[in-house]
Design an enzyme around this catalytic site. Structure first.
Site, PDB file in Angstrom:
ATOM      1  N   LYS A  85       0.847  -1.196   0.000  1.00  0.00           N
ATOM      2  CA  LYS A  85       0.000   0.000   0.000  1.00  0.00           C
ATOM      3  C   LYS A  85       0.884   1.248   0.000  1.00  0.00           C
ATOM      4  O   LYS A  85       1.929   1.283   0.668  1.00  0.00           O
ATOM      5  CB  LYS A  85      -0.898  -0.027   1.244  1.00  0.00           C
ATOM      6  CG  LYS A  85      -1.955   1.085   1.282  1.00  0.00           C
ATOM      7  CD  LYS A  85      -2.853   0.915   2.501  1.00  0.00           C
ATOM      8  CE  LYS A  85      -3.935   1.968   2.585  1.00  0.00           C
ATOM      9  NZ  LYS A  85      -4.823   1.760   3.766  1.00  0.00           N
ATOM     10  N   SER A 159      -9.689   1.622   2.857  1.00  0.00           N
ATOM     11  CA  SER A 159      -8.870   2.418   1.981  1.00  0.00           C
ATOM     12  C   SER A 159      -7.775   1.648   1.250  1.00  0.00           C
ATOM     13  O   SER A 159      -7.160   2.185   0.328  1.00  0.00           O
ATOM     14  CB  SER A 159      -8.226   3.544   2.792  1.00  0.00           C
ATOM     15  OG  SER A 159      -7.333   3.012   3.750  1.00  0.00           O
ATOM     16  N   SER A 183      -9.727  -0.652   7.085  1.00  0.00           N
ATOM     17  CA  SER A 183      -9.207  -0.471   5.724  1.00  0.00           C
ATOM     18  C   SER A 183      -8.494  -1.657   5.107  1.00  0.00           C
ATOM     19  O   SER A 183      -8.213  -1.643   3.913  1.00  0.00           O
ATOM     20  CB  SER A 183      -8.287   0.745   5.671  1.00  0.00           C
ATOM     21  OG  SER A 183      -9.073   1.908   5.571  1.00  0.00           O
TER      22      SER A 183
HETATM   23  N1  GLN Z   1     -12.393   3.181   5.562  1.00  0.00           N
HETATM   24  C1  GLN Z   1     -12.431   3.651   6.915  1.00  0.00           C
HETATM   25  C2  GLN Z   1     -12.414   5.162   6.966  1.00  0.00           C
HETATM   26  O1  GLN Z   1     -12.456   5.771   5.969  1.00  0.00           O
HETATM   27  C3  GLN Z   1     -11.266   3.103   7.619  1.00  0.00           C
HETATM   28  C4  GLN Z   1     -10.037   3.865   7.336  1.00  0.00           C
HETATM   29  C5  GLN Z   1      -8.845   3.068   7.649  1.00  0.00           C
HETATM   30  O2  GLN Z   1      -8.907   2.024   8.256  1.00  0.00           O
HETATM   31  N2  GLN Z   1      -7.707   3.602   7.257  1.00  0.00           N
HETATM   32  O3  GLN Z   1     -12.337   5.703   8.024  1.00  0.00           O
END
Ligand code: GLN
Length: 478
Positions: A85, A159, A183
């Protein structure tokens, strides 16, 4: 709206490096005032503006090496291809955090990455992501939307969108993601692959651009639990460059023995994560969990009130990121941004302004944090601590629990626009970031052709047990 409210929002925005028109500041201020009616615009990028080396069909990869990097051809990960990532440092590859404001070519590999290389992994390159890891759908990277290989009309999840899509498409065997509120698990569930969110502090985070240091984790996404378990075991253990990393190494060679011997475990089925999920999703997961009995596991209902942890997560995450912005990438005592290279890049990005997507997410809690003297953060934290105590009581009764990963099927493109829309995606995942526990998501069945995943959760640092239960779910899955 009163002038003072707009002025205060402008003060916060300027303090954090955002230069935004009054109209947008007014809108953000209004959404801060009323929790539930914030109206995020869904701006799905076209994918034509990336200008990066990789050119995969899913837009899952960003910078890639001309020749994949291999340090040794022996080790437990020999022959396993890996993508990372883009908020984790990989030497000599451009790093963007999914944001046009951030640019850096690190001179070093994060320890999570060098440990994989030392076990024989083949490093392909970087994976696309939501800007600064914010966003549960994979639609908002400045380098273009990531396509879900299972269904282009549904989101890939975020994400770590590129990481999950690259694994699901078969482009790589393993991809590192990061998980602050879900995420790793959310995109893994949307793309029908395995996502391993480790215990908080198990994998060192040096070389990673923090989001919310009290919640952040680095972990693998893979097609099967065994491969994910090997990658996790390789990365676990302390590193002096991350002052928060726990002294909890795992033995990669022990993975094979433990995964397939779950006999005698007791797994709890907690009420609120199921009750708050769509009924069809909840029923489908419950049915698969009951089959764990066939493997010698005892399955029993347990009471676990998630309380308001979904909303507490949103406050904690955004407030901590606003402190990072104010501190050029470091939250003393918790953060891992102690690399000068990363701090300089973070400062440059902050001075550039992190853009509207991040602003909409960060400014409301930053505003509340500043105007309440931290009271909103403190009450969110108390909510999280109370949840952790309830969960600890559950773990006195059972060895692990299983919940649906997502509360719904993967949403369609452009459907996730308000903060309330986030809840079906992260409502069952974020509480376990707050609790610091391991949580492993595995696809277990399908509904109307869409993947449905379950997550196995064990007490903090009992990652092997969460993996054992996840492997068991994989064995009884449809
Ligand atoms: N997708 C979730 C958010 O937008 C989790 C983000 C993450 O875990 N980095 O907050």
């Amino acid at each position: 709206m009163t002038k003072t409210l707009l002025d205060e929002m402008r003060t916060q925005a300027e303090r954090l490096g955002f230069s935004l028109p009054d109209e947008l500041l007014t809108e953000i201020a209004e959404s801060t005032q009323s929790d539930s009616d914030s109206d995020f615009e869904a701006t799905v990028s076209s994918g034509t503006d990336r200008g990066h080396v990789a050119d995969d069909a899913e837009n899952a990869l960003l910078a890639v090496y001309d020749e994949p990097r291999v340090h040794t051809d022996s080790g437990i990960l020999a022959g396993v291809t890996v993508a990372v990532k883009d908020n984790i440092a990989v030497a000599d590859l451009e790093m963007t955090c999914g944001s046009a404001a951030y640019a850096l070519v690190p001179s070093f590999d994060a320890p999570a990455v060098s440990r994989l290389l030392d076990e024989g992994a083949t490093l392909v390159g970087k994976a696309n992501m939501e800007p600064f890891a914010m966003g549960p759908t994979g639609e908002f990277s400045d380098f273009g939307h990531v396509t879900n290989p299972l269904d282009p009309d549904r989101v890939a999840g975020g994400s770590s969108s590129g990481s999950a899509a690259a694994v699901a498409a078969g482009t790589v065997d393993v991809a590192l993601g990061t998980d602050t509120g879900g995420s790793i698990r959310i995109p893994a569930a949307c793309c029908g692959v395995v996502g391993v969110k480790p215990s908080h502090r198990l994998v060192p985070r040096y070389g990673f651009v923090d989001f919310a240091p009290s919640l952040d984790t680095i972990g693998p996404i893979s097609t099967d639990v065994q491969t994910g378990a090997k990658a996790l075991a390789t990365m676990a253990g302390p590193d002096p460059r991350d002052p928060t990393a726990a002294n909890r190494p795992m033995d990669p060679d022990a993975v094979d023995e433990t995964l397939d011997s779950p006999e005698g475990l007791t797994v709890g089925v907690p009420d609120t994560p199921f009750d708050r999920s769509d009924e069809r999703v909840a029923d489908a997961v419950r049915e698969v969990v009951d089959r764990l009995e066939d493997l010698g596991i005892t399955v029993e209902p347990v009471e676990l009130d998630l309380g308001e942890t979904e909303f507490a997560y949103l406050s904690i995450g955004s407030a901590e990121f606003s402190w990072l912005l104010a501190g050029n990438g470091v939250v003393r005592g918790q953060g891992t941004g102690y690399s000068e290279e990363l701090r300089d890049a973070f400062e440059r990005a902050r001075n550039e302004g992190l853009g509207e997507h991040v602003a909409r997410r960060i400014l409301p809690p930053a505003f509340l944090d500043a105007t309440t003297g931290g009271a909103v953060y403190a009450s969110a934290r108390r909510e999280g601590i109370a949840f952790g105590e309830r969960l600890a009581t559950v773990f006195e009764q059972v060895d692990a629990i299983v919940t649906p990963t997502l509360r719904s099927l993967p949403p369609g493109l452009g459907e996730t626009t308000t903060r309330d829309d986030f809840i079906p995606l992260l409502g069952n995942t974020a509480p376990f970031n707050i609790a610091g526990t391991p949580a492993v998501s595995v696809p277990v069945t399908t509904l109307d052709g869409h993947p449905v995943s379950a997550q196995a959760i064990a007490p903090q640092f009992e990652d092997s047990r969460a993996l054992q239960v996840a492997r068991s779910l994989e064995r009884v899955a449809d």
